[in-house]
Motif scaffolding. Structure first.
Motif, PDB file in Angstrom:
ATOM      1  N   ARG A  53      54.128  -9.336  76.937  1.00  0.00           N
ATOM      2  CA  ARG A  53      55.298 -10.210  77.028  1.00  0.00           C
ATOM      3  C   ARG A  53      55.478 -10.900  75.797  1.00  0.00           C
ATOM      4  N   ALA A  54      56.663 -10.861  75.123  1.00  0.00           N
ATOM      5  CA  ALA A  54      56.795 -11.552  73.790  1.00  0.00           C
ATOM      6  C   ALA A  54      57.299 -13.165  74.435  1.00  0.00           C
ATOM      7  N   TYR A  55      56.595 -14.042  73.382  1.00  0.00           N
ATOM      8  CA  TYR A  55      56.824 -15.332  73.349  1.00  0.00           C
ATOM      9  C   TYR A  55      56.874 -15.967  71.950  1.00  0.00           C
ATOM     10  N   SER A  56      57.925 -16.607  71.985  1.00  0.00           N
ATOM     11  CA  SER A  56      58.346 -17.290  70.381  1.00  0.00           C
ATOM     12  C   SER A  56      57.037 -18.553  70.047  1.00  0.00           C
ATOM     13  N   VAL A  70      55.351 -22.371  74.558  1.00  0.00           N
ATOM     14  CA  VAL A  70      56.152 -22.903  75.871  1.00  0.00           C
ATOM     15  C   VAL A  70      56.690 -21.789  76.596  1.00  0.00           C
ATOM     16  N   ILE A  71      56.018 -21.748  78.099  1.00  0.00           N
ATOM     17  CA  ILE A  71      56.406 -20.613  78.824  1.00  0.00           C
ATOM     18  C   ILE A  71      57.154 -21.102  80.038  1.00  0.00           C
ATOM     19  N   LYS A  72      58.184 -20.599  80.429  1.00  0.00           N
ATOM     20  CA  LYS A  72      58.948 -20.858  81.735  1.00  0.00           C
ATOM     21  C   LYS A  72      58.389 -19.892  82.922  1.00  0.00           C
ATOM     22  N   TYR A  74      59.060 -18.219  86.434  1.00  0.00           N
ATOM     23  CA  TYR A  74      60.049 -17.925  87.432  1.00  0.00           C
ATOM     24  C   TYR A  74      59.314 -17.695  88.644  1.00  0.00           C
ATOM     25  N   HIS A  76      59.062 -15.133  90.622  1.00  0.00           N
ATOM     26  CA  HIS A  76      58.540 -13.862  90.648  1.00  0.00           C
ATOM     27  C   HIS A  76      58.275 -13.456  89.097  1.00  0.00           C
ATOM     28  N   GLY A  77      57.580 -12.402  88.869  1.00  0.00           N
ATOM     29  CA  GLY A  77      57.481 -12.071  87.326  1.00  0.00           C
ATOM     30  C   GLY A  77      55.857 -12.150  87.033  1.00  0.00           C
ATOM     31  N   VAL A  78      55.574 -11.309  86.234  1.00  0.00           N
ATOM     32  CA  VAL A  78      54.129 -10.845  86.091  1.00  0.00           C
ATOM     33  C   VAL A  78      53.684 -12.137  85.173  1.00  0.00           C
ATOM     34  N   ALA A  79      54.113 -12.325  84.266  1.00  0.00           N
ATOM     35  CA  ALA A  79      53.733 -13.548  83.310  1.00  0.00           C
ATOM     36  C   ALA A  79      53.793 -14.798  84.319  1.00  0.00           C
ATOM     37  N   SER A  80      54.954 -14.953  84.697  1.00  0.00           N
ATOM     38  CA  SER A  80      55.341 -16.063  85.745  1.00  0.00           C
ATOM     39  C   SER A  80      54.158 -16.561  86.591  1.00  0.00           C
ATOM     40  N   THR A 118      63.248 -22.768  77.612  1.00  0.00           N
ATOM     41  CA  THR A 118      62.182 -22.502  76.505  1.00  0.00           C
ATOM     42  C   THR A 118      62.713 -21.774  75.347  1.00  0.00           C
ATOM     43  N   SER A 233      67.508 -13.156  72.002  1.00  0.00           N
ATOM     44  CA  SER A 233      67.949 -13.158  73.511  1.00  0.00           C
ATOM     45  C   SER A 233      66.410 -13.129  74.120  1.00  0.00           C
ATOM     46  N   TYR A 234      66.282 -13.808  75.214  1.00  0.00           N
ATOM     47  CA  TYR A 234      65.026 -13.740  75.746  1.00  0.00           C
ATOM     48  C   TYR A 234      65.337 -12.738  77.188  1.00  0.00           C
TER      49      TYR A 234
HETATM   50  C1  FAD Z   1      61.601 -12.245  71.339  1.00  0.00           C
HETATM   51  C2  FAD Z   1      61.542 -12.973  72.818  1.00  0.00           C
HETATM   52  C3  FAD Z   1      60.599 -14.050  72.758  1.00  0.00           C
HETATM   53  C4  FAD Z   1      60.792 -14.733  73.839  1.00  0.00           C
HETATM   54  N1  FAD Z   1      60.062 -16.142  74.092  1.00  0.00           N
HETATM   55  C5  FAD Z   1      59.747 -16.763  75.274  1.00  0.00           C
HETATM   56  C6  FAD Z   1      59.238 -17.851  75.185  1.00  0.00           C
HETATM   57  O1  FAD Z   1      58.951 -18.616  74.123  1.00  0.00           O
HETATM   58  N2  FAD Z   1      59.217 -18.706  76.308  1.00  0.00           N
HETATM   59  C7  FAD Z   1      59.477 -18.193  77.332  1.00  0.00           C
HETATM   60  O2  FAD Z   1      59.391 -18.756  78.674  1.00  0.00           O
HETATM   61  N3  FAD Z   1      60.002 -16.901  77.499  1.00  0.00           N
HETATM   62  C8  FAD Z   1      60.101 -16.088  76.370  1.00  0.00           C
HETATM   63  N4  FAD Z   1      60.612 -14.748  76.500  1.00  0.00           N
HETATM   64  C9  FAD Z   1      60.654 -14.178  77.641  1.00  0.00           C
HETATM   65  C10 FAD Z   1      59.503 -13.449  78.279  1.00  0.00           C
HETATM   66  O3  FAD Z   1      58.968 -12.573  77.053  1.00  0.00           O
HETATM   67  C11 FAD Z   1      59.291 -12.970  79.503  1.00  0.00           C
HETATM   68  O4  FAD Z   1      60.425 -12.132  79.899  1.00  0.00           O
HETATM   69  C12 FAD Z   1      59.420 -13.885  80.475  1.00  0.00           C
HETATM   70  O5  FAD Z   1      58.385 -14.869  80.440  1.00  0.00           O
HETATM   71  C13 FAD Z   1      59.214 -13.385  82.262  1.00  0.00           C
HETATM   72  O6  FAD Z   1      58.299 -12.518  81.938  1.00  0.00           O
HETATM   73  P1  FAD Z   1      57.730 -12.429  83.647  1.00  0.00           P
HETATM   74  O7  FAD Z   1      56.621 -11.216  83.171  1.00  0.00           O
HETATM   75  O8  FAD Z   1      57.360 -13.591  84.156  1.00  0.00           O
HETATM   76  O9  FAD Z   1      58.682 -11.527  84.485  1.00  0.00           O
HETATM   77  P2  FAD Z   1      58.952  -9.946  84.806  1.00  0.00           P
HETATM   78  O10 FAD Z   1      57.708  -9.502  85.392  1.00  0.00           O
HETATM   79  O11 FAD Z   1      59.141  -9.323  83.487  1.00  0.00           O
HETATM   80  O12 FAD Z   1      60.293  -9.943  85.484  1.00  0.00           O
HETATM   81  C14 FAD Z   1      60.387  -9.731  86.870  1.00  0.00           C
HETATM   82  C15 FAD Z   1      61.383 -10.896  87.664  1.00  0.00           C
HETATM   83  O13 FAD Z   1      60.874 -12.001  87.093  1.00  0.00           O
HETATM   84  C16 FAD Z   1      62.034 -12.995  86.963  1.00  0.00           C
HETATM   85  N5  FAD Z   1      62.485 -13.365  86.000  1.00  0.00           N
HETATM   86  C17 FAD Z   1      62.089 -12.941  84.550  1.00  0.00           C
HETATM   87  N6  FAD Z   1      62.781 -13.491  83.748  1.00  0.00           N
HETATM   88  C18 FAD Z   1      63.742 -14.190  84.183  1.00  0.00           C
HETATM   89  C19 FAD Z   1      64.908 -15.210  83.669  1.00  0.00           C
HETATM   90  N7  FAD Z   1      65.152 -15.253  82.431  1.00  0.00           N
HETATM   91  N8  FAD Z   1      65.640 -15.850  84.726  1.00  0.00           N
HETATM   92  C20 FAD Z   1      65.282 -15.438  86.070  1.00  0.00           C
HETATM   93  N9  FAD Z   1      64.424 -14.868  86.448  1.00  0.00           N
HETATM   94  C21 FAD Z   1      63.708 -14.247  85.612  1.00  0.00           C
HETATM   95  C22 FAD Z   1      63.052 -12.199  87.899  1.00  0.00           C
HETATM   96  O14 FAD Z   1      62.833 -12.254  89.318  1.00  0.00           O
HETATM   97  C23 FAD Z   1      62.571 -10.769  87.337  1.00  0.00           C
HETATM   98  O15 FAD Z   1      63.145  -9.696  87.953  1.00  0.00           O
HETATM   99  C24 FAD Z   1      60.791 -14.061  75.143  1.00  0.00           C
HETATM  100  C25 FAD Z   1      61.542 -13.108  75.238  1.00  0.00           C
HETATM  101  C26 FAD Z   1      61.855 -12.325  73.958  1.00  0.00           C
HETATM  102  C27 FAD Z   1      62.495 -11.058  74.049  1.00  0.00           C
END
Ligand code: FAD
Length: 235
Positions: A53-56, A70-72, A74, A76-80, A118, A233-234
């Motif tokens: 996963r990408a993080y600034s 700083v990571i938000k 959510y 659901h979501g793998v990193a979350s 974030t 864009s995130y």
């Molecule tokens: C260049 C770049 C830089 C980034 N930098 C940051 C950063 O500094 N900090 C940060 O917090 N994130 C950042 N992100 C976003 C990050 O990469 C992940 O996409 C985010 O943490 C969600 O990952 P996940 O594995 O939890 O969700 P995933 O497993 O990828 O997504 C599954 C589910 O999670 C939920 N979810 C995911 N994203 C969102 C959302 N935006 N709004 C609502 N629900 C969501 C949804 O239910 C989605 O279906 C960045 C993304 C990019 C492209």
């Protein structure tokens, strides 16, 4: 700076900034260089595999022996779901630095930072890395968050004001309590009221793709030059 893969770092500290945002401090095994605005790809364990996963980077780019994300999180979501399990002391792997979302030198007379939650990370890094070298610039920051409890880095931004006295910080809340004295609604509203004609202006916008689209549309409708609008864009 060339992209490096398989870098190792130890998470030295974890801070809960809000109910959904965690601040992670990393000590890389060897010095890690990046430019303000860039991001890393963090390796995240998931069901016996590694996903990225990408993080600034949220910290300034002068500190090579430590960096901050700083990571938000959510619902659901793998990193979350992984980030809330961290306690500090874990070793992680990552690659980077990546990205061309960089602060342009010299800045224009007015620099407007716009973010959701974030999305502040690269903007804050730009401000404390390069923005502080241009004290005469009018910096304006609009940060959209869900509610008061989701506001973070207000203390850090107050500190930054000591270095850049012309910095204005506005938190824009989706939902606010009756006590809230700041802005509410969408970030596009205060931006639509900005003076974009008497000063040269640049925009740096980061976070939720829908917010970025709305701000771009607003600026287009005012014939604001697209070349002066920089986005990350995130989504
Ligand atoms: C260049 C770049 C830089 C980034 N930098 C940051 C950063 O500094 N900090 C940060 O917090 N994130 C950042 N992100 C976003 C990050 O990469 C992940 O996409 C985010 O943490 C969600 O990952 P996940 O594995 O939890 O969700 P995933 O497993 O990828 O997504 C599954 C589910 O999670 C939920 N979810 C995911 N994203 C969102 C959302 N935006 N709004 C609502 N629900 C969501 C949804 O239910 C989605 O279906 C960045 C993304 C990019 C492209």
């Amino acid at each position: 700076m060339p992209v490096q893969k398989g870098l190792k770092a130890t998470i030295t500290k974890v801070v809960d900034l809000t109910p959904t945002v965690r601040e992670l401090f990393f000590k890389p095994e060897k010095d890690f260089e990046f430019k303000a605005g860039q991001f890393i790809m963090l390796d995240i364990p998931h069901e016996g595999k590694i996903v990225q996963r990408a993080y600034s980077v949220a910290s300034g780019d002068k500190g090579k022996s430590e960096f901050i994300l700083v990571i938000k999180c959510y619902e659901h979501g793998v990193a979350s779901r992984w980030v809330p399990t961290l306690k500090g002391g874990e070793t992680v792997t990552f690659s980077g630095p990546f990205g061309k979302f960089l602060f342009k030198e010299p800045p224009s007379q007015q620099v407007v930072f716009v973010c959701t939650s974030t999305g502040l990370a690269p903007l804050y890094s730009m401000l404390v890395s390069q923005g502080v070298n241009h004290k005469n610039v009018d910096y304006k920051l609009y940060m959209g968050v869900w509610n008061e409890r989701e506001v973070f880095y207000s203390r850090e931004l107050e500190e930054a004001k000591k270095l850049v006295p012309n910095l204005q910080v506005h938190f824009v809340l989706d939902t606010a309590s009756p006590e809230w004295k700041g802005l509410t609604g969408r970030v596009t509203q205060p931006i639509s009221e900005l003076d974009l004609t008497s000063k040269s202006t640049q925009f740096y916008i980061c976070g939720n793709p829908a917010m970025i689209k709305s701000v771009r549309e607003l600026l287009n409708s005012k014939n604001f030059p697209a070349a002066q609008v920089h986005t990350e864009s995130y989504g």
